[in-house]
Scaffold this active site. Sequence first.
Site, short mmCIF file in Angstrom:
data_model
loop_
_atom_site.label_atom_id
_atom_site.label_comp_id
_atom_site.label_asym_id
_atom_site.label_seq_id
_atom_site.Cartn_x
_atom_site.Cartn_y
_atom_site.Cartn_z
N SER A 203 3.61 -26.64 -25.15
CA SER A 203 4.37 -27.26 -26.10
C SER A 203 4.62 -28.85 -26.17
O SER A 203 4.43 -29.36 -24.88
CB SER A 203 5.81 -26.33 -26.03
OG SER A 203 5.68 -25.08 -25.99
N1 SAH Z 1 5.59 -22.68 -21.89
C1 SAH Z 1 4.29 -22.80 -21.98
C2 SAH Z 1 3.73 -22.59 -23.46
C3 SAH Z 1 2.41 -21.69 -23.62
S1 SAH Z 1 2.40 -21.36 -25.27
C4 SAH Z 1 3.55 -24.04 -21.65
O1 SAH Z 1 4.36 -25.00 -20.88
O2 SAH Z 1 2.53 -24.26 -21.32
C5 SAH Z 1 3.03 -19.48 -25.27
C6 SAH Z 1 2.34 -18.65 -24.41
O3 SAH Z 1 3.02 -17.46 -24.77
C7 SAH Z 1 0.75 -18.23 -24.57
O4 SAH Z 1 0.48 -18.46 -23.25
C8 SAH Z 1 0.90 -16.83 -24.94
O5 SAH Z 1 -0.21 -16.06 -24.14
C9 SAH Z 1 2.10 -16.10 -24.43
N2 SAH Z 1 2.59 -15.14 -25.01
C10 SAH Z 1 2.53 -14.71 -26.16
N3 SAH Z 1 3.02 -13.44 -26.39
C11 SAH Z 1 3.58 -13.03 -25.10
C12 SAH Z 1 4.15 -11.87 -24.74
N4 SAH Z 1 4.35 -10.69 -25.20
N5 SAH Z 1 4.58 -11.92 -23.17
C13 SAH Z 1 4.06 -12.75 -22.32
N6 SAH Z 1 3.58 -14.03 -22.91
C14 SAH Z 1 3.11 -14.10 -24.12
#
Ligand code: SAH
Length: 274
Positions: free
Chosen positions: A118
């Site tokens: 993000s």
């Molecule tokens: N906070 C992260 C942002 C990652 S993007 C950072 O700092 O990099 C969002 C993430 O949510 C992705 O990796 C995706 O695989 C995950 N995601 C989506 N649905 C999910 C679920 N049901 N449970 C766990 N993770 C999930």
Amino acid sequence: MKQRPSFPARLDVTLAKNRPSPHGAPLAGQTTVAKAPVFGGLQGAKPAPLAAVPHGVGMDSSAVRLRMVQKLAAQGVTDPQVLMAMGTVERHRFVDSALVNQAYEDTSLPIGLGQTISKPGVVSRMAELLRNGQTGKLGRVLEIGTGCGYQAAVLSLLASEVYSIERLRGLHDKARENLRHLRLSNLHLLFGDGMAGYAKGAPYAAIIAAAGGEAVPQAWVDQLAMGGRLVAPVVAAGAPGGTQALLVLDKTPQGIRQTLLEAVHFVPLKSGVA
Ligand code: SAH
């Protein structure tokens, strides 16, 4: 000879009041640096220009990170703890080496498997909403969507314990690798479907989702402590093209209070693991 800065690196941020905020918040802070952090091995070295791209680690990256923090403050982030955490965690360590020179720009970046880290502006905005102006640390926090682990590291500086769940094995492993050197004993990385939350760590003072769904799963609301706050992107009902907005949900003795804030753009919340 360059040495790695210790973690957490200290960053002194002083807030000057009375600056109008573009977010419409009452007053935004202006960040001024009282004292730049000096790391062993770099003392006496020529300071890098602020516009320098972070080559690896060291003084360069702390100066560029500081510039990022100043921009966040100018955008309306006022919580000193949040600004401190954003100034401490080295975002360039969480992105691929080819993207390191963009690590401190306010932009999301690919982290593999179709997912993104993000924007710093969004991470700090959500962290500030989660903290809700309190002075001390947050209690237990649940993060859904570890991704590369960057936001989890930021949260670990703001909370007593952080449980972070990721549904993609490849990213869960990558986050573990990215976070290893930080040795954050209060951060627990979990592999699984975050739709179900993580009951073993409940109740949570705060829950934050980094992926947007149609609605907030009931399990998250159930696992939120009384007085706790949840911040998540949700697909705004009836909005064209699945537009998302930031939802703030407060669990109060009088019931659940929900507030929809600005439009955001997150990767989708998906069920199951892969
Ligand atoms: N906070 C992260 C942002 C990652 S993007 C950072 O700092 O990099 C969002 C993430 O949510 C992705 O990796 C995706 O695989 C995950 N995601 C989506 N649905 C999910 C679920 N049901 N449970 C766990 N993770 C999930």
